[in-house]
Design an enzyme around this catalytic site. Structure first.
Site, short mmCIF file in Angstrom:
data_model
loop_
_atom_site.label_atom_id
_atom_site.label_comp_id
_atom_site.label_asym_id
_atom_site.label_seq_id
_atom_site.Cartn_x
_atom_site.Cartn_y
_atom_site.Cartn_z
N HIS A 73 -9.01 5.83 -3.85
CA HIS A 73 -8.61 4.41 -3.75
C HIS A 73 -8.52 3.79 -5.16
O HIS A 73 -7.59 3.04 -5.47
CB HIS A 73 -9.62 3.60 -2.94
CG HIS A 73 -9.75 4.02 -1.51
ND1 HIS A 73 -10.90 4.57 -0.99
CD2 HIS A 73 -8.88 3.96 -0.47
CE1 HIS A 73 -10.73 4.82 0.30
NE2 HIS A 73 -9.52 4.46 0.65
N GLN A 108 2.35 8.90 6.39
CA GLN A 108 2.16 7.44 6.39
C GLN A 108 3.04 6.78 5.32
O GLN A 108 3.62 5.71 5.55
CB GLN A 108 0.69 7.11 6.16
CG GLN A 108 0.41 5.63 5.98
CD GLN A 108 -1.07 5.33 5.94
OE1 GLN A 108 -1.66 5.10 6.98
NE2 GLN A 108 -1.67 5.32 4.76
N MET A 134 -10.16 13.80 -1.52
CA MET A 134 -11.11 12.70 -1.26
C MET A 134 -10.68 11.94 -0.03
O MET A 134 -9.47 11.72 0.19
CB MET A 134 -11.16 11.77 -2.46
CG MET A 134 -11.81 12.40 -3.64
SD MET A 134 -11.88 11.23 -5.00
CE MET A 134 -12.56 12.30 -6.26
P1 AMP Z 1 -7.56 4.44 3.72
O1 AMP Z 1 -8.67 3.55 3.26
O2 AMP Z 1 -8.02 5.82 4.10
O3 AMP Z 1 -6.67 3.79 4.73
O4 AMP Z 1 -6.65 4.69 2.45
C1 AMP Z 1 -6.11 3.63 1.72
C2 AMP Z 1 -5.11 4.18 0.76
O5 AMP Z 1 -5.73 5.12 -0.11
C3 AMP Z 1 -3.97 4.94 1.46
O6 AMP Z 1 -2.74 4.64 0.83
C4 AMP Z 1 -4.37 6.38 1.26
O7 AMP Z 1 -3.28 7.28 1.29
C5 AMP Z 1 -5.00 6.32 -0.11
N1 AMP Z 1 -5.88 7.48 -0.33
C6 AMP Z 1 -6.80 7.98 0.54
N2 AMP Z 1 -7.36 9.08 0.02
C7 AMP Z 1 -6.78 9.30 -1.19
C8 AMP Z 1 -6.92 10.29 -2.20
N3 AMP Z 1 -7.78 11.31 -2.08
N4 AMP Z 1 -6.17 10.19 -3.31
C9 AMP Z 1 -5.26 9.17 -3.45
N5 AMP Z 1 -5.09 8.20 -2.53
C10 AMP Z 1 -5.82 8.27 -1.40
#
Ligand code: AMP
Length: 286
Positions: free
Chosen positions: A37, A155, A186
């Site tokens: 994030h 997504q 992650m």
């Molecule tokens: P989430 O809180 O899981 O809904 O993720 C919020 C944003 O963070 C989304 O755009 C995800 O794709 C991105 N995200 C989640 N995990 C990672 C990661 N390991 N590396 C980069 N972005 C991520």
């Protein structure tokens, strides 16, 4: 950092920023923040004068109610992390702020093929929920730039489609996947893995790397089947390992050796569902 819960207060703060001609970068999240994030927030800070992060665990995108109930919440830690990373506004809405008319009669989005394959197939309704929350958040924040992770490859495509469908003037920036030292992508859900499952979890990224090495021009089914079997042997319950066109996620049964491909996997360890993906043929960005 300013913490805002109401739509009216958000509009007021953003109105002031816009009258100063500040460009707005937006990173929507569901909290339980990790360095993945933070990498998106860094990209937003680099590209925009004002960085907005939202934390909202969106009920309409969970096809499994148990997954929603058990979604990790670490708000105090998240706030500290956002503050120390120079975020300007944290938007922390409740369900009524996002869905003022309730969730029973929300808009339906025509996502075409994307809705029925891979995550769409195994998580029915998930991408409608993603569009519902993203449409509302984009309406409230009206960012110039939107930063999302390629970790959720499909997504990113769905949100690109949403932007096309709605005509919202925002630029989507897909950002590379951040990984732990052993290669595990992650994810907030990793917090729910016990020590034994955490050790096993790395197999997903290893299998994707193996697929990347094994893929050759010609039929791709044997490589996908072997990868699924490897995960099963390691104790995963596999939804899919799929090699698809990186442009549109269409299946590529017979590869010409030139088309840009992505390999994607989704599998359970116990009740925790993990997803990951990597480009094939293109140089890996991370
Ligand atoms: P989430 O809180 O899981 O809904 O993720 C919020 C944003 O963070 C989304 O755009 C995800 O794709 C991105 N995200 C989640 N995990 C990672 C990661 N390991 N590396 C980069 N972005 C991520």
């Amino acid at each position: 950092m300013i913490l805002i819960k109401s739509a009216a207060m958000l509009a007021k703060q953003l109105g002031m920023a816009r009258s100063d001609n500040k460009s707005v970068g937006f990173v929507p999240t569901m909290g339980a923040l990790h360095q993945g994030h933070i990498s998106l927030l860094k990209a937003a800070r680099k590209g925009n004068a004002l960085t907005v992060c939202s934390i909202f665990v969106n009920p309409t995108q969970f096809n499994d109610p148990k997954d929603f109930e058990k979604y990790p919440v670490t708000l105090e830690k998240d706030i500290e992390l956002l503050e120390s990373n120079g975020v300007d506004i944290l938007f922390l809405p409740d369900v009524v702020t996002i869905y003022p008319a309730g969730t029973a009669t929300l808009q339906h989005y025509d996502l075409g093929f994307l809705e029925t394959v891979l995550e769409g197939k195994y998580r029915p309704g998930h991408f409608q929920g993603v569009c519902q929350v993203m449409h509302r958040l984009l309406d409230l924040v009206r960012p110039d730039d939107l930063y999302m992770g390629q970790k959720d490859y499909q997504q990113c495509m769905v949100v690109k489609r949403l932007i096309e469908l709605t005509g919202m003037p925002v630029i989507l920036h897909p950002c590379p996947t951040l990984r732990e030292a052993d290669g595990l992508a992650m994810s907030s859900r990793n917090m729910r893995l016990d020590a034994a499952a955490r050790e096993k979890a790395v197999a997903i990224s290893q299998v994707l790397l193996q697929v990347r090495t094994a893929v050759k021009a010609g039929p791709l089914a044997p490589v996908m089947q072997a990868a699924e079997q490897t995960l099963r042997d390691k104790g995963f319950t596999v939804d899919y390992v799929a090699i698809a066109s990186a442009d549109d996620l269409r299946p590529v049964p017979d590869w010409d050796g030139r088309q840009q491909l992505v390999v994607l996997a989704a599998a359970y360890l116990g009740e925790i569902r993990l997803i990951d993906n990597m480009f094939i043929h293109l140089p890996e960005p991370n």
